[in-house]
Design a protein around this motif. Structure first.
Motif, PDB file in Angstrom:
ATOM      1  N   SER A   1       0.850  -1.191   0.000  1.00 43.67           N
ATOM      2  CA  SER A   1       0.000   0.000   0.000  1.00 43.67           C
ATOM      3  C   SER A   1       0.883   1.239   0.000  1.00 43.67           C
ATOM      4  O   SER A   1       1.633   1.485   0.940  1.00 43.67           O
ATOM      5  N   LYS A   2       0.783   2.011  -1.066  1.00 49.75           N
ATOM      6  CA  LYS A   2       1.602   3.221  -1.157  1.00 49.75           C
ATOM      7  C   LYS A   2       1.144   4.246  -0.119  1.00 49.75           C
ATOM      8  O   LYS A   2       1.960   5.026   0.389  1.00 49.75           O
ATOM      9  N   ALA A   3      -0.142   4.237   0.223  1.00 52.93           N
ATOM     10  CA  ALA A   3      -0.639   5.158   1.252  1.00 52.93           C
ATOM     11  C   ALA A   3      -0.027   4.803   2.604  1.00 52.93           C
ATOM     12  O   ALA A   3       0.394   5.678   3.373  1.00 52.93           O
TER      13      ALA A   3
ATOM     14  N   VAL B   1       0.374   9.992 -10.770  1.00 52.57           N
ATOM     15  CA  VAL B   1      -0.847   9.386 -10.245  1.00 52.57           C
ATOM     16  C   VAL B   1      -0.597   7.887 -10.063  1.00 52.57           C
ATOM     17  O   VAL B   1      -0.243   7.189 -11.013  1.00 52.57           O
ATOM     18  N   LYS B   2      -0.761   7.410  -8.812  1.00 53.49           N
ATOM     19  CA  LYS B   2      -0.423   6.016  -8.508  1.00 53.49           C
ATOM     20  C   LYS B   2      -1.613   5.266  -7.918  1.00 53.49           C
ATOM     21  O   LYS B   2      -2.312   5.795  -7.059  1.00 53.49           O
ATOM     22  N   GLU B   3      -1.760   4.046  -8.356  1.00 55.74           N
ATOM     23  CA  GLU B   3      -2.701   3.138  -7.706  1.00 55.74           C
ATOM     24  C   GLU B   3      -2.115   2.783  -6.340  1.00 55.74           C
ATOM     25  O   GLU B   3      -0.915   2.558  -6.204  1.00 55.74           O
TER      26      GLU B   3
ATOM     27  N   VAL C   1      -1.866  10.834  -5.328  1.00 50.43           N
ATOM     28  CA  VAL C   1      -1.349  11.872  -6.231  1.00 50.43           C
ATOM     29  C   VAL C   1      -0.111  12.453  -5.572  1.00 50.43           C
ATOM     30  O   VAL C   1      -0.131  12.810  -4.402  1.00 50.43           O
ATOM     31  N   GLU C   2       0.981  12.500  -6.345  1.00 53.46           N
ATOM     32  CA  GLU C   2       2.260  12.865  -5.758  1.00 53.46           C
ATOM     33  C   GLU C   2       2.915  14.019  -6.480  1.00 53.46           C
ATOM     34  O   GLU C   2       2.739  14.198  -7.682  1.00 53.46           O
ATOM     35  N   GLU C   3       3.741  14.694  -5.752  1.00 49.51           N
ATOM     36  CA  GLU C   3       4.634  15.706  -6.305  1.00 49.51           C
ATOM     37  C   GLU C   3       5.644  15.007  -7.227  1.00 49.51           C
ATOM     38  O   GLU C   3       6.149  13.939  -6.891  1.00 49.51           O
ATOM     39  N   PHE C   4       5.965  15.603  -8.373  1.00 48.70           N
ATOM     40  CA  PHE C   4       6.959  15.036  -9.286  1.00 48.70           C
ATOM     41  C   PHE C   4       8.356  15.264  -8.709  1.00 48.70           C
ATOM     42  O   PHE C   4       8.691  16.372  -8.291  1.00 48.70           O
ATOM     43  N   LEU C   5       9.152  14.204  -8.668  1.00 48.29           N
ATOM     44  CA  LEU C   5      10.514  14.293  -8.144  1.00 48.29           C
ATOM     45  C   LEU C   5      11.480  14.242  -9.314  1.00 48.29           C
ATOM     46  O   LEU C   5      11.503  13.269 -10.072  1.00 48.29           O
ATOM     47  N   ASP C   6      12.277  15.301  -9.466  1.00 47.08           N
ATOM     48  CA  ASP C   6      13.140  15.444 -10.633  1.00 47.08           C
ATOM     49  C   ASP C   6      14.577  15.072 -10.282  1.00 47.08           C
ATOM     50  O   ASP C   6      15.172  15.680  -9.407  1.00 47.08           O
TER      51      ASP C   6
ATOM     52  N   PRO D   1      17.924  11.787 -11.306  1.00 42.04           N
ATOM     53  CA  PRO D   1      18.136  10.384 -11.665  1.00 42.04           C
ATOM     54  C   PRO D   1      17.676   9.448 -10.550  1.00 42.04           C
ATOM     55  O   PRO D   1      17.769   9.785  -9.374  1.00 42.04           O
ATOM     56  N   GLU D   2      17.192   8.270 -10.966  1.00 44.08           N
ATOM     57  CA  GLU D   2      16.692   7.303  -9.990  1.00 44.08           C
ATOM     58  C   GLU D   2      17.768   6.295  -9.609  1.00 44.08           C
ATOM     59  O   GLU D   2      18.589   5.916 -10.436  1.00 44.08           O
ATOM     60  N   VAL D   3      17.713   5.879  -8.346  1.00 49.17           N
ATOM     61  CA  VAL D   3      18.651   4.893  -7.816  1.00 49.17           C
ATOM     62  C   VAL D   3      17.849   3.833  -7.071  1.00 49.17           C
ATOM     63  O   VAL D   3      16.895   4.158  -6.356  1.00 49.17           O
TER      64      VAL D   3
ATOM     65  N   PHE E   1      16.129   0.397 -15.719  1.00 47.95           N
ATOM     66  CA  PHE E   1      15.518   1.065 -16.884  1.00 47.95           C
ATOM     67  C   PHE E   1      14.104   0.525 -17.041  1.00 47.95           C
ATOM     68  O   PHE E   1      13.918  -0.590 -17.520  1.00 47.95           O
ATOM     69  N   LYS E   2      13.121   1.329 -16.627  1.00 49.19           N
ATOM     70  CA  LYS E   2      11.748   0.821 -16.526  1.00 49.19           C
ATOM     71  C   LYS E   2      10.975   0.865 -17.831  1.00 49.19           C
ATOM     72  O   LYS E   2      10.102   0.042 -18.067  1.00 49.19           O
ATOM     73  N   ARG E   3      11.262   1.859 -18.669  1.00 46.64           N
ATOM     74  CA  ARG E   3      10.468   1.991 -19.896  1.00 46.64           C
ATOM     75  C   ARG E   3      10.895   0.962 -20.938  1.00 46.64           C
ATOM     76  O   ARG E   3      12.065   0.612 -21.010  1.00 46.64           O
TER      77      ARG E   3
ATOM     78  N   ILE F   1      11.043   7.579  -3.692  1.00 40.23           N
ATOM     79  CA  ILE F   1       9.937   7.451  -4.655  1.00 40.23           C
ATOM     80  C   ILE F   1       9.020   6.329  -4.211  1.00 40.23           C
ATOM     81  O   ILE F   1       7.793   6.440  -4.274  1.00 40.23           O
ATOM     82  N   GLU F   2       9.604   5.245  -3.761  1.00 41.83           N
ATOM     83  CA  GLU F   2       8.780   4.120  -3.319  1.00 41.83           C
ATOM     84  C   GLU F   2       9.629   3.167  -2.492  1.00 41.83           C
ATOM     85  O   GLU F   2      10.855   3.176  -2.562  1.00 41.83           O
ATOM     86  N   PHE F   3       8.937   2.346  -1.720  1.00 36.75           N
ATOM     87  CA  PHE F   3       9.566   1.206  -1.063  1.00 36.75           C
ATOM     88  C   PHE F   3       9.058  -0.060  -1.715  1.00 36.75           C
ATOM     89  O   PHE F   3       7.879  -0.169  -2.063  1.00 36.75           O
TER      90      PHE F   3
HETATM   91  P1  AMP Z   1       6.771   3.255  -8.464  1.00 37.63           P
HETATM   92  O1  AMP Z   1       5.940   2.046  -8.796  1.00 37.63           O
HETATM   93  O2  AMP Z   1       6.232   4.069  -7.353  1.00 37.63           O
HETATM   94  O3  AMP Z   1       8.228   2.947  -8.398  1.00 37.63           O
HETATM   95  O4  AMP Z   1       6.770   4.160  -9.769  1.00 37.63           O
HETATM   96  C1  AMP Z   1       7.241   3.674 -11.005  1.00 37.63           C
HETATM   97  C2  AMP Z   1       8.078   4.717 -11.674  1.00 37.63           C
HETATM   98  O5  AMP Z   1       7.330   5.913 -11.880  1.00 37.63           O
HETATM   99  C3  AMP Z   1       9.289   5.175 -10.863  1.00 37.63           C
HETATM  100  O6  AMP Z   1      10.392   4.363 -11.008  1.00 37.63           O
HETATM  101  C4  AMP Z   1       9.529   6.541 -11.458  1.00 37.63           C
HETATM  102  O7  AMP Z   1      10.202   6.445 -12.687  1.00 37.63           O
HETATM  103  C5  AMP Z   1       8.151   7.041 -11.711  1.00 37.63           C
HETATM  104  N1  AMP Z   1       7.713   7.824 -10.557  1.00 37.63           N
HETATM  105  C6  AMP Z   1       6.984   7.388  -9.501  1.00 37.63           C
HETATM  106  N2  AMP Z   1       6.766   8.361  -8.611  1.00 37.63           N
HETATM  107  C7  AMP Z   1       7.371   9.460  -9.091  1.00 37.63           C
HETATM  108  C8  AMP Z   1       7.496  10.808  -8.625  1.00 37.63           C
HETATM  109  N3  AMP Z   1       6.923  11.223  -7.487  1.00 37.63           N
HETATM  110  N4  AMP Z   1       8.196  11.671  -9.370  1.00 37.63           N
HETATM  111  C9  AMP Z   1       8.773  11.272 -10.543  1.00 37.63           C
HETATM  112  N5  AMP Z   1       8.677  10.032 -11.046  1.00 37.63           N
HETATM  113  C10 AMP Z   1       7.980   9.126 -10.342  1.00 37.63           C
END
Ligand code: AMP
Ligand code: GLY
Length: 440
Positions: free
Chosen positions: A104-106, A144-146, A181-186, A188-190, A210-212, A279-281
């Motif tokens: 649960s992201k919430a 926008v996340k489920e 609904v989240e703020e965009f985080l700008d 590189p991802e780690v 590399f997710k895409r 961004i997520e756990f």
């Molecule tokens: P998640 O399942 O939460 O990891 O989201 C999948 C991907 O969406 C992440 O690896 C990011 O590339 C992108 N993403 C998720 N949340 C954000 C955020 N708050 N800002 C920018 N990119 C995000």
């Protein structure tokens, strides 16, 4: 020691490979495993599959294993670790209650807030009317996340407000559907994996995923098309900072709630101008990052995971790493991620030396969605079919190794990204600079 690995992907193949190489490990059993894992481990299928706690327990007991390592999130959310622990079997993986950090992201946001962990602002919304206000307050790009598990497909990041609302609407139409609904985080991802024993955390080497599906980060999200490690461009103190500012506070918070966290706390970070932000756990090893992280780990893995399972991580020596690089390239089936075609025959590269490392690097193939056809030929059986790993003294050689092996794979209609680790090899990845570098 006998070890059981739960799962069937390339992440589990990498785990089995590392565990089988530990001198303290006599045998590895996998449930259900895959044809590549079967070269290293005994693969056992059960009627209920990997998410059936009683079935996994029966396998663990039948083979008298002394450690269970759970790969994917679904068995954890289903309570597989709880069932094993209740029967006294050491398990590396969180309880169902602690797995809510991923489920649960919430909930994850609530824990982060209570633990004062740096992350983006977020609003949890139960209906469409609530979605518009935070969308407009944060502005584009919209995130926008489920709320629940969606196999990496529940997140939409878009500049198109209508598309953001459409995704929210589709999720909210499901029974019990919630939107974050989240703020965009700008930045590189780690991916940083923290091994946790309930109170102590040890970081593995950082990796990038590399997710895409498409080159240049285009097209839809996937489970992950490739990864590399280490990250020459990341701040040197990143792992320590994540342990202090993120992992330990989260562990303390989970203990306080009566649901201690044992397993991999996978911290997905954006390195923003204001410092690292979560961004997520996830509550398990990442796929495909595990393939490259374990390719470089020199400390025998089973001993570390057993120490974590038994609450003894503080006594473990600092981990040792190969100084070189590792890259993995995922070979995906035709039409992945939309409607992957299965059942196509696969020809694997002929890799001399079976992937033994040398100055010129090495390559080996890890299986993901593969199966044996009726006549014993190897066929595709999933979206991500193979994860080809290249290693070498630097990123350039590791990439050459991986791509030379990928070029020899024959699988009709398959595709892969040619740019895994390319920007880093060219020195084109950097953390945005800004006011107040470091943790805010
Ligand atoms: P998640 O399942 O939460 O990891 O989201 C999948 C991907 O969406 C992440 O690896 C990011 O590339 C992108 N993403 C998720 N949340 C954000 C955020 N708050 N800002 C920018 N990119 C995000
Ligand atoms: N590679 C990202 C994940 O495993 O979720």
């Amino acid at each position: 020691m006998k070890v059981l690995v739960v799962g069937s992907g390339a992440r589990e193949h990498a785990l089995v490979r590392a565990l089988a190489a530990d001198p303290q490990v006599d045998a590895v059993i996998a449930t259900p495993g895959n044809p590549g894992i079967a070269d290293l481990a005994l693969c056992v299928s059960t009627e209920g599959g990997a998410t059936d706690p009683a079935g996994v327990l029966a396998v663990a007991q039948r083979y008298a294993v002394e450690l269970v390592v759970v790969g994917p999130e679904a068995p954890l959310v289903a309570g597989v670790a709880d069932e094993l622990r209740a029967h006294g079997i050491p398990v590396f993986g969180p309880s169902a209650a602690a797995a809510r950090l991923e489920g649960s992201k919430a909930f994850a946001k609530e824990v982060m807030s209570a633990a004062d962990v740096p992350t983006g602002l977020a609003h949890v919304c139960a209906n469409l009317a609530e979605v518009e206000q935070p969308l407009d307050a944060f502005g584009a790009p919209y995130v926008v996340k489920e709320d629940g598990l969606a196999a990496g497909k529940g997140v939409v990041v878009t500049a198109d407000r209508e598309a953001a609302l459409a995704h929210a609407g589709a999720v909210l139409a499901k029974p019990g559907g919630l939107i974050v609904v989240e703020e965009f985080l700008d930045g590189p991802e780690v991916s940083l994996f923290c091994l946790c024993d309930g109170s102590t955390a040890v970081a593995l080497a950082p990796a990038q995923d590399f997710k895409r599906v498409g080159e240049g980060d285009t097209g839809p999200n996937t489970g992950g098309m490739g990864a590399y490690s280490p990250l020459a461009w990341a701040p040197p103190g990143l792992a320590d900072e994540v342990i202090e500012r993120i992992a330990l506070p989260v562990l303390a918070q989970m203990r306080r709630r009566g649901t201690p966290f044992v397993g991999t706390l996978f911290v997905g970070l954006a390195l923003t101008a204001r410092g690292p932000r979560v961004i997520e756990f996830n509550v398990r090893f990442g796929d495909p990052e595990t393939q490259v992280v374990l390719a470089r780990l020199r400390t025998p893995l089973a001993q570390v995971l057993l120490a974590a399972a038994n609450g003894r991580l503080a006594a473990v020596e600092p981990l040792r790493w190969d100084a070189g690089s590792a890259v993995t390239v995922v070979v995906a089936a035709k039409d992945y991620p939309a409607t992957p075609r299965t059942g196509d025959p696969i020809t694997l590269p002929d890799l001399a030396g079976g992937g033994a490392a040398g100055a010129d690097g090495a390559a080996y193939v890890l299986h993901a969605g593969t199966a044996l056809g009726e006549d014993g030929t190897l066929v595709s059986a999933g979206g991500r079919v193979l994860s080809v790993v290249g290693t070498g003294p630097d990123l350039r050689v590791a990439r050459e190794q991986a791509y030379a092996a990928v070029a020899e794979v024959a699988l009709d209609g398959s595709h892969y990204r040619r740019d895994i680790g390319l920007a880093a090899e060219r020195g084109e990845v950097s953390v945005p600079s800004g006011p107040g570098q470091g943790p805010a």
